[in-house]
Motif scaffolding. Structure first.
Motif, PDB file in Angstrom:
ATOM      1  N   ILE A  59     -19.767 -33.985   9.007  1.00 51.23           N
ATOM      2  CA  ILE A  59     -19.542 -34.353  10.416  1.00 51.23           C
ATOM      3  C   ILE A  59     -20.664 -33.797  11.283  1.00 51.23           C
ATOM      4  N   THR A  60     -21.029 -32.533  11.036  1.00 56.20           N
ATOM      5  CA  THR A  60     -22.093 -31.902  11.834  1.00 56.20           C
ATOM      6  C   THR A  60     -23.418 -32.625  11.658  1.00 56.20           C
ATOM      7  N   GLN A  61     -23.796 -32.927  10.418  1.00 56.60           N
ATOM      8  CA  GLN A  61     -25.063 -33.616  10.159  1.00 56.60           C
ATOM      9  C   GLN A  61     -25.071 -35.014  10.766  1.00 56.60           C
ATOM     10  N   PHE A  62     -23.973 -35.716  10.665  1.00 58.39           N
ATOM     11  CA  PHE A  62     -23.870 -37.061  11.218  1.00 58.39           C
ATOM     12  C   PHE A  62     -24.048 -37.010  12.738  1.00 58.39           C
ATOM     13  N   ARG A  63     -23.387 -36.058  13.352  1.00 62.06           N
ATOM     14  CA  ARG A  63     -23.477 -35.917  14.812  1.00 62.06           C
ATOM     15  C   ARG A  63     -24.907 -35.574  15.247  1.00 62.06           C
ATOM     16  N   GLU A  64     -25.527 -34.647  14.558  1.00 57.04           N
ATOM     17  CA  GLU A  64     -26.888 -34.233  14.928  1.00 57.04           C
ATOM     18  C   GLU A  64     -27.868 -35.403  14.819  1.00 57.04           C
ATOM     19  N   ALA A  65     -27.722 -36.223  13.776  1.00 56.49           N
ATOM     20  CA  ALA A  65     -28.618 -37.366  13.599  1.00 56.49           C
ATOM     21  C   ALA A  65     -28.462 -38.361  14.748  1.00 56.49           C
ATOM     22  N   LEU A  66     -27.229 -38.578  15.188  1.00 58.34           N
ATOM     23  CA  LEU A  66     -26.983 -39.506  16.294  1.00 58.34           C
ATOM     24  C   LEU A  66     -27.546 -38.961  17.600  1.00 58.34           C
ATOM     25  N   GLU A  67     -27.283 -37.690  17.859  1.00 56.09           N
ATOM     26  CA  GLU A  67     -27.743 -37.087  19.117  1.00 56.09           C
ATOM     27  C   GLU A  67     -29.267 -37.037  19.165  1.00 56.09           C
ATOM     28  N   GLN A  68     -29.879 -36.690  18.060  1.00 59.14           N
ATOM     29  CA  GLN A  68     -31.349 -36.635  18.024  1.00 59.14           C
ATOM     30  C   GLN A  68     -31.963 -38.025  18.173  1.00 59.14           C
ATOM     31  N   GLY A  69     -31.198 -39.070  17.793  1.00 57.18           N
ATOM     32  CA  GLY A  69     -31.688 -40.436  17.925  1.00 57.18           C
ATOM     33  C   GLY A  69     -31.456 -41.030  19.305  1.00 57.18           C
ATOM     34  N   GLY A  70     -30.830 -40.257  20.191  1.00 56.71           N
ATOM     35  CA  GLY A  70     -30.641 -40.716  21.557  1.00 56.71           C
ATOM     36  C   GLY A  70     -29.395 -41.545  21.792  1.00 56.71           C
ATOM     37  N   VAL A  71     -28.439 -41.512  20.874  1.00 55.68           N
ATOM     38  CA  VAL A  71     -27.178 -42.236  21.054  1.00 55.68           C
ATOM     39  C   VAL A  71     -26.220 -41.391  21.882  1.00 55.68           C
ATOM     40  N   ASN A  72     -25.586 -42.010  22.848  1.00 52.22           N
ATOM     41  CA  ASN A  72     -24.548 -41.350  23.631  1.00 52.22           C
ATOM     42  C   ASN A  72     -23.279 -41.310  22.779  1.00 52.22           C
ATOM     43  N   VAL A  73     -22.927 -40.140  22.274  1.00 49.62           N
ATOM     44  CA  VAL A  73     -21.869 -40.046  21.281  1.00 49.62           C
ATOM     45  C   VAL A  73     -20.870 -38.963  21.660  1.00 49.62           C
TER      46      VAL A  73
END
Length: 365
Positions: free
Chosen positions: A319-333
Protein backbone atom coordinates in the motif's frame (compact mmCIF):
# COMPACT_ATOMS: atom_id res chain seq x y z
CA UNK A 1 -34.58 -0.04 17.20
CA UNK A 2 -38.11 -1.44 16.73
CA UNK A 3 -39.25 -1.91 13.17
CA UNK A 4 -41.89 0.32 11.63
CA UNK A 5 -45.42 -0.97 12.28
CA UNK A 6 -47.49 -2.05 9.30
CA UNK A 7 -51.24 -2.17 9.00
CA UNK A 8 -52.87 -5.63 9.37
CA UNK A 9 -53.65 -7.68 6.28
CA UNK A 10 -57.26 -7.41 5.01
CA UNK A 11 -59.31 -8.39 1.97
CA UNK A 12 -59.26 -4.75 0.80
CA UNK A 13 -57.48 -3.80 -2.43
CA UNK A 14 -53.69 -3.66 -2.01
CA UNK A 15 -52.42 -0.36 -0.69
CA UNK A 16 -50.28 1.83 -2.89
CA UNK A 17 -46.74 2.78 -1.88
CA UNK A 18 -46.69 6.41 -0.79
CA UNK A 19 -42.97 6.83 -1.52
CA UNK A 20 -43.52 5.84 -5.16
CA UNK A 21 -46.08 8.61 -5.71
CA UNK A 22 -45.34 11.82 -7.54
CA UNK A 23 -46.40 14.92 -5.61
CA UNK A 24 -49.13 15.59 -8.18
CA UNK A 25 -50.48 12.06 -7.63
CA UNK A 26 -50.80 12.77 -3.92
CA UNK A 27 -52.50 16.09 -4.61
CA UNK A 28 -54.94 14.29 -6.91
CA UNK A 29 -55.71 11.69 -4.25
CA UNK A 30 -56.33 14.44 -1.70
CA UNK A 31 -58.74 16.11 -4.10
CA UNK A 32 -60.67 12.84 -4.32
CA UNK A 33 -60.92 12.93 -0.51
CA UNK A 34 -62.12 16.54 -0.71
CA UNK A 35 -58.99 17.65 1.13
CA UNK A 36 -57.12 20.89 0.38
CA UNK A 37 -53.94 20.84 -1.70
CA UNK A 38 -51.77 22.10 1.18
CA UNK A 39 -52.22 18.75 2.95
CA UNK A 40 -49.71 17.25 0.49
CA UNK A 41 -46.96 19.53 1.82
CA UNK A 42 -47.86 18.55 5.38
CA UNK A 43 -47.71 14.84 4.61
CA UNK A 44 -44.42 15.09 2.75
CA UNK A 45 -42.88 17.20 5.53
CA UNK A 46 -43.75 14.46 8.02
CA UNK A 47 -42.21 11.83 5.74
CA UNK A 48 -38.99 13.54 4.71
CA UNK A 49 -38.18 15.96 7.51
CA UNK A 50 -39.99 14.90 10.66
CA UNK A 51 -39.12 11.18 10.31
CA UNK A 52 -42.64 9.86 10.83
CA UNK A 53 -42.93 6.12 11.33
CA UNK A 54 -46.64 5.95 10.60
CA UNK A 55 -49.57 8.08 9.48
CA UNK A 56 -50.80 8.23 13.09
CA UNK A 57 -47.82 10.44 13.95
CA UNK A 58 -48.94 13.12 11.51
CA UNK A 59 -50.77 14.98 14.24
CA UNK A 60 -51.59 18.14 12.29
CA UNK A 61 -53.74 16.11 9.89
CA UNK A 62 -57.42 15.39 10.65
CA UNK A 63 -57.92 11.97 12.24
CA UNK A 64 -60.17 10.80 9.41
CA UNK A 65 -57.52 11.73 6.84
CA UNK A 66 -54.85 9.82 8.76
CA UNK A 67 -57.15 6.80 8.85
CA UNK A 68 -57.82 7.01 5.14
CA UNK A 69 -54.11 7.34 4.37
CA UNK A 70 -53.45 4.15 6.34
CA UNK A 71 -56.22 2.38 4.44
CA UNK A 72 -54.99 3.42 0.99
CA UNK A 73 -51.19 3.57 1.38
CA UNK A 74 -48.17 1.85 2.87
CA UNK A 75 -45.61 4.34 4.14
CA UNK A 76 -42.71 1.88 4.37
CA UNK A 77 -42.89 -1.53 2.71
CA UNK A 78 -39.59 -3.22 3.64
CA UNK A 79 -38.63 -4.78 6.95
CA UNK A 80 -35.28 -4.82 8.74
CA UNK A 81 -33.96 -8.34 8.39
CA UNK A 82 -30.59 -7.72 10.06
CA UNK A 83 -28.86 -4.68 11.55
CA UNK A 84 -25.26 -4.28 12.64
CA UNK A 85 -23.34 -1.51 14.40
CA UNK A 86 -19.56 -1.17 14.10
CA UNK A 87 -17.17 0.01 16.78
CA UNK A 88 -16.51 3.08 14.61
CA UNK A 89 -20.20 4.03 14.54
CA UNK A 90 -20.96 2.63 11.10
CA UNK A 91 -24.43 1.07 10.92
CA UNK A 92 -25.61 -1.37 8.28
CA UNK A 93 -29.12 -2.58 7.53
CA UNK A 94 -30.20 -5.58 5.49
CA UNK A 95 -33.73 -4.81 4.28
CA UNK A 96 -36.20 -7.41 3.04
CA UNK A 97 -38.43 -5.99 0.34
CA UNK A 98 -42.08 -6.82 -0.22
CA UNK A 99 -41.26 -9.49 -2.82
CA UNK A 100 -38.61 -11.12 -0.65
CA UNK A 101 -35.58 -9.50 -2.30
CA UNK A 102 -32.89 -8.13 0.00
CA UNK A 103 -30.74 -5.01 -0.22
CA UNK A 104 -28.18 -3.34 2.00
CA UNK A 105 -27.66 0.26 3.06
CA UNK A 106 -25.09 1.88 5.34
CA UNK A 107 -24.83 4.92 7.61
CA UNK A 108 -21.27 6.21 8.11
CA UNK A 109 -20.18 8.66 10.78
CA UNK A 110 -17.00 10.61 10.12
CA UNK A 111 -16.51 13.71 12.27
CA UNK A 112 -19.47 15.98 11.54
CA UNK A 113 -20.38 14.10 8.35
CA UNK A 114 -23.35 11.77 8.34
CA UNK A 115 -23.11 9.93 5.04
CA UNK A 116 -25.31 7.16 3.71
CA UNK A 117 -24.61 4.56 1.05
CA UNK A 118 -27.71 3.11 -0.58
CA UNK A 119 -28.52 0.42 -3.14
CA UNK A 120 -30.18 0.83 -6.54
CA UNK A 121 -30.77 -2.80 -7.53
CA UNK A 122 -31.36 -6.21 -5.97
CA UNK A 123 -28.02 -7.75 -6.83
CA UNK A 124 -25.86 -6.47 -9.69
CA UNK A 125 -25.25 -7.45 -13.30
CA UNK A 126 -21.80 -5.88 -13.68
CA UNK A 127 -19.99 -9.01 -12.47
CA UNK A 128 -17.03 -7.44 -10.62
CA UNK A 129 -15.24 -10.59 -9.51
CA UNK A 130 -14.22 -9.31 -6.06
CA UNK A 131 -17.63 -7.89 -5.07
CA UNK A 132 -20.26 -9.75 -3.06
CA UNK A 133 -23.16 -7.78 -4.58
CA UNK A 134 -23.11 -9.41 -7.99
CA UNK A 135 -22.28 -13.01 -7.15
CA UNK A 136 -25.89 -14.06 -7.78
CA UNK A 137 -26.51 -11.64 -10.64
CA UNK A 138 -29.18 -8.95 -10.71
CA UNK A 139 -32.79 -9.68 -9.80
CA UNK A 140 -34.41 -6.33 -10.61
CA UNK A 141 -34.21 -2.57 -10.33
CA UNK A 142 -35.40 -0.88 -7.17
CA UNK A 143 -38.30 1.55 -7.43
CA UNK A 144 -37.94 5.18 -6.46
CA UNK A 145 -39.76 4.44 -3.21
CA UNK A 146 -37.50 1.51 -2.35
CA UNK A 147 -34.40 3.65 -2.84
CA UNK A 148 -35.90 6.49 -0.79
CA UNK A 149 -36.96 4.12 1.98
CA UNK A 150 -33.32 3.20 2.54
CA UNK A 151 -32.48 6.90 2.97
CA UNK A 152 -35.34 7.49 5.38
CA UNK A 153 -34.59 4.43 7.48
CA UNK A 154 -30.96 5.49 7.83
CA UNK A 155 -32.03 9.05 8.63
CA UNK A 156 -34.10 7.66 11.50
CA UNK A 157 -30.94 6.18 13.04
CA UNK A 158 -29.68 9.70 13.77
CA UNK A 159 -30.51 11.70 16.88
CA UNK A 160 -33.10 14.44 16.40
CA UNK A 161 -30.42 17.16 16.35
CA UNK A 162 -28.43 15.48 13.53
CA UNK A 163 -29.24 15.31 9.83
CA UNK A 164 -27.90 13.51 6.81
CA UNK A 165 -25.11 15.42 5.09
CA UNK A 166 -24.01 13.23 2.16
CA UNK A 167 -25.53 10.56 -0.08
CA UNK A 168 -23.55 8.01 -2.06
CA UNK A 169 -25.25 5.80 -4.64
CA UNK A 170 -22.65 3.09 -4.18
CA UNK A 171 -24.50 0.21 -2.54
CA UNK A 172 -25.71 -2.91 -4.30
CA UNK A 173 -26.31 -2.56 -8.02
CA UNK A 174 -25.23 -0.26 -10.84
CA UNK A 175 -27.00 3.11 -10.41
CA UNK A 176 -26.67 4.07 -14.07
CA UNK A 177 -28.49 0.86 -15.05
CA UNK A 178 -31.49 2.15 -13.08
CA UNK A 179 -31.04 5.81 -13.93
CA UNK A 180 -34.72 6.82 -14.15
CA UNK A 181 -35.48 5.76 -10.59
CA UNK A 182 -32.13 6.94 -9.21
CA UNK A 183 -32.60 10.43 -10.64
CA UNK A 184 -36.23 10.60 -9.47
CA UNK A 185 -35.12 9.70 -5.94
CA UNK A 186 -32.26 12.19 -5.94
CA UNK A 187 -34.61 14.93 -7.14
CA UNK A 188 -36.45 14.47 -3.83
CA UNK A 189 -33.24 14.10 -1.83
CA UNK A 190 -31.95 17.47 -3.04
CA UNK A 191 -35.30 19.29 -2.81
CA UNK A 192 -35.66 21.78 0.06
CA UNK A 193 -38.99 20.11 0.90
CA UNK A 194 -37.39 16.68 0.70
CA UNK A 195 -34.10 15.84 2.42
CA UNK A 196 -32.52 19.17 1.44
CA UNK A 197 -29.09 17.77 0.51
CA UNK A 198 -27.04 19.76 -2.00
CA UNK A 199 -26.15 17.96 -5.27
CA UNK A 200 -22.54 18.79 -4.42
CA UNK A 201 -22.90 16.35 -1.51
CA UNK A 202 -24.44 13.59 -3.61
CA UNK A 203 -22.24 11.08 -5.44
CA UNK A 204 -23.31 8.58 -8.10
CA UNK A 205 -20.96 5.64 -8.58
CA UNK A 206 -20.67 3.62 -11.79
CA UNK A 207 -18.42 0.97 -13.31
CA UNK A 208 -18.58 3.09 -16.45
CA UNK A 209 -21.53 3.02 -18.88
CA UNK A 210 -20.74 5.81 -21.38
CA UNK A 211 -24.26 6.34 -22.83
CA UNK A 212 -25.71 6.61 -19.31
CA UNK A 213 -22.89 8.95 -18.22
CA UNK A 214 -23.77 11.20 -21.15
CA UNK A 215 -27.43 11.07 -20.19
CA UNK A 216 -26.55 11.99 -16.63
CA UNK A 217 -24.67 15.00 -17.99
CA UNK A 218 -27.75 16.06 -19.98
CA UNK A 219 -29.85 15.85 -16.82
CA UNK A 220 -28.11 19.05 -15.84
CA UNK A 221 -27.76 18.55 -12.07
CA UNK A 222 -24.09 18.66 -10.98
CA UNK A 223 -23.87 15.48 -8.97
CA UNK A 224 -20.44 14.08 -8.19
CA UNK A 225 -19.51 11.19 -10.45
CA UNK A 226 -17.35 8.33 -9.18
CA UNK A 227 -16.07 5.83 -11.75
CA UNK A 228 -15.05 2.44 -10.38
CA UNK A 229 -11.88 1.85 -12.38
CA UNK A 230 -10.06 -0.91 -10.46
CA UNK A 231 -7.46 -1.48 -13.20
CA UNK A 232 -5.23 0.72 -15.36
CA UNK A 233 -5.61 -1.26 -18.59
CA UNK A 234 -8.20 -3.27 -20.50
CA UNK A 235 -6.42 -6.60 -20.12
CA UNK A 236 -6.70 -6.57 -16.32
CA UNK A 237 -10.01 -4.71 -16.18
CA UNK A 238 -11.64 -7.28 -18.46
CA UNK A 239 -10.78 -9.87 -15.81
CA UNK A 240 -11.91 -7.85 -12.82
CA UNK A 241 -14.92 -6.04 -14.34
CA UNK A 242 -16.25 -8.28 -17.14
CA UNK A 243 -18.60 -5.63 -18.55
CA UNK A 244 -15.46 -3.75 -19.58
CA UNK A 245 -15.06 -6.12 -22.55
CA UNK A 246 -17.95 -4.31 -24.25
CA UNK A 247 -16.74 -0.81 -23.37
CA UNK A 248 -13.03 -0.33 -22.67
CA UNK A 249 -11.12 2.04 -20.42
CA UNK A 250 -10.57 4.71 -23.09
CA UNK A 251 -14.30 5.12 -23.81
CA UNK A 252 -15.09 5.30 -20.11
CA UNK A 253 -12.47 7.98 -19.51
CA UNK A 254 -13.73 9.95 -22.52
CA UNK A 255 -17.33 9.84 -21.21
CA UNK A 256 -16.12 10.95 -17.78
CA UNK A 257 -14.20 13.81 -19.39
CA UNK A 258 -17.41 14.91 -21.13
CA UNK A 259 -19.27 14.79 -17.82
CA UNK A 260 -16.62 16.99 -16.24
CA UNK A 261 -16.80 19.46 -19.12
CA UNK A 262 -20.59 19.69 -18.75
CA UNK A 263 -20.98 19.66 -14.98
CA UNK A 264 -17.77 21.28 -13.79
CA UNK A 265 -17.65 18.73 -10.97
CA UNK A 266 -14.29 17.11 -10.32
CA UNK A 267 -14.36 13.40 -11.05
CA UNK A 268 -13.45 10.64 -8.67
CA UNK A 269 -11.98 7.34 -9.81
CA UNK A 270 -12.44 4.46 -7.38
CA UNK A 271 -9.72 1.82 -7.23
CA UNK A 272 -10.20 -1.21 -4.97
CA UNK A 273 -6.69 -2.37 -4.16
CA UNK A 274 -6.40 -6.16 -4.34
CA UNK A 275 -3.32 -7.78 -2.88
CA UNK A 276 -1.13 -9.26 -5.61
CA UNK A 277 -3.62 -8.40 -8.36
CA UNK A 278 -3.66 -4.67 -9.10
CA UNK A 279 -1.28 -3.22 -6.50
CA UNK A 280 2.08 -3.34 -8.26
CA UNK A 281 4.39 -0.38 -8.89
CA UNK A 282 3.99 -0.91 -12.64
CA UNK A 283 0.22 -0.62 -12.33
CA UNK A 284 0.62 2.53 -10.27
CA UNK A 285 2.74 4.02 -13.06
CA UNK A 286 0.04 3.09 -15.60
CA UNK A 287 -2.52 4.91 -13.47
CA UNK A 288 -0.26 7.96 -13.42
CA UNK A 289 -0.24 8.02 -17.23
CA UNK A 290 -4.04 7.78 -17.32
CA UNK A 291 -4.92 10.34 -14.66
CA UNK A 292 -2.17 12.90 -14.09
CA UNK A 293 -3.49 15.25 -16.80
CA UNK A 294 -7.10 14.97 -15.62
CA UNK A 295 -8.88 17.04 -12.97
CA UNK A 296 -9.74 14.01 -10.89
CA UNK A 297 -9.28 12.40 -7.50
CA UNK A 298 -8.14 8.81 -7.30
CA UNK A 299 -9.79 7.18 -4.29
CA UNK A 300 -7.87 4.00 -3.40
CA UNK A 301 -9.74 1.51 -1.21
CA UNK A 302 -7.79 -1.39 0.31
CA UNK A 303 -9.91 -4.48 -0.24
CA UNK A 304 -12.38 -5.58 2.43
CA UNK A 305 -12.23 -9.43 2.17
CA UNK A 306 -15.42 -11.33 1.28
CA UNK A 307 -15.97 -14.86 2.56
CA UNK A 308 -15.63 -17.40 -0.23
CA UNK A 309 -13.66 -15.14 -2.59
CA UNK A 310 -9.89 -15.53 -3.13
CA UNK A 311 -8.93 -11.84 -2.94
CA UNK A 312 -7.07 -10.29 -0.03
CA UNK A 313 -6.09 -6.94 1.43
CA UNK A 314 -2.65 -5.79 0.23
CA UNK A 315 0.22 -5.70 2.70
CA UNK A 316 1.06 -2.45 4.42
CA UNK A 317 4.28 -2.27 2.42
CA UNK A 318 2.50 -2.71 -0.91
CA UNK A 319 0.00 0.00 0.00
CA UNK A 320 2.81 2.40 0.92
CA UNK A 321 4.76 1.78 -2.30
CA UNK A 322 1.63 2.10 -4.43
CA UNK A 323 0.73 5.39 -2.77
CA UNK A 324 4.23 6.83 -3.12
CA UNK A 325 4.34 5.99 -6.84
CA UNK A 326 1.02 7.77 -7.42
CA UNK A 327 1.96 10.84 -5.40
CA UNK A 328 5.36 11.14 -7.05
CA UNK A 329 3.62 10.90 -10.44
CA UNK A 330 1.44 13.89 -9.64
CA UNK A 331 -1.89 12.08 -9.17
CA UNK A 332 -4.32 13.60 -6.70
CA UNK A 333 -4.91 10.55 -4.53
CA UNK A 334 -6.49 9.65 -1.22
CA UNK A 335 -6.54 6.31 0.54
CA UNK A 336 -9.89 5.62 2.12
CA UNK A 337 -9.94 4.58 5.75
CA UNK A 338 -11.70 1.27 6.03
CA UNK A 339 -14.89 1.66 8.05
CA UNK A 340 -17.24 -1.02 9.26
CA UNK A 341 -14.90 -3.91 8.54
CA UNK A 342 -16.11 -5.63 11.73
CA UNK A 343 -19.72 -5.65 10.47
CA UNK A 344 -19.42 -6.83 6.84
CA UNK A 345 -19.78 -3.25 5.57
CA UNK A 346 -18.59 -3.89 2.03
CA UNK A 347 -21.35 -3.99 -0.59
CA UNK A 348 -23.30 -7.25 -0.49
CA UNK A 349 -21.31 -8.85 2.33
CA UNK A 350 -24.07 -8.91 4.92
CA UNK A 351 -26.62 -10.40 2.51
CA UNK A 352 -24.13 -12.99 1.23
CA UNK A 353 -22.86 -14.02 4.66
CA UNK A 354 -26.41 -14.45 5.97
CA UNK A 355 -27.33 -16.53 2.92
CA UNK A 356 -24.25 -18.72 3.43
CA UNK A 357 -25.19 -19.20 7.09
CA UNK A 358 -28.72 -20.20 6.13
CA UNK A 359 -27.41 -22.69 3.58
CA UNK A 360 -25.06 -24.22 6.15
CA UNK A 361 -28.02 -24.87 8.43
CA UNK A 362 -30.02 -26.81 5.83
CA UNK A 363 -30.44 -30.53 6.65
CA UNK A 364 -28.25 -32.90 4.68
CA UNK A 365 -30.01 -34.95 2.01
Amino acid sequence: MPDIPRAPETDAPPRRKLLDLQRDDLVGWLAEQKQPKFRAAQILRWVYQQRAMSFDEMTDLPAKLRQRLAEDFDLFTASIETEQVSNDGTEKLLLRLGDGGEVECVLLRDGPRRSICVSSQVGCAMGCVFCASGLDGVKRNLTRGEIMEQMLRLQRRLPADERLSHIVMMGMGEPLANLDNVLATLDIARDAEGLGISPRRITISTVGLPPAIDRLARHGVPYNLAVSLHAPNDELRNQLVPVNVKVGVDKILAAADRYFATSGRRLTYEYVLLGGVNDSIQQAHELVRLLRSRSALLNVIPYNPVAGLPYKTPSAGAITQFREALEQGGVNVQFRTRKGSDIDAACGQLRRNRAMLNESQLPLA
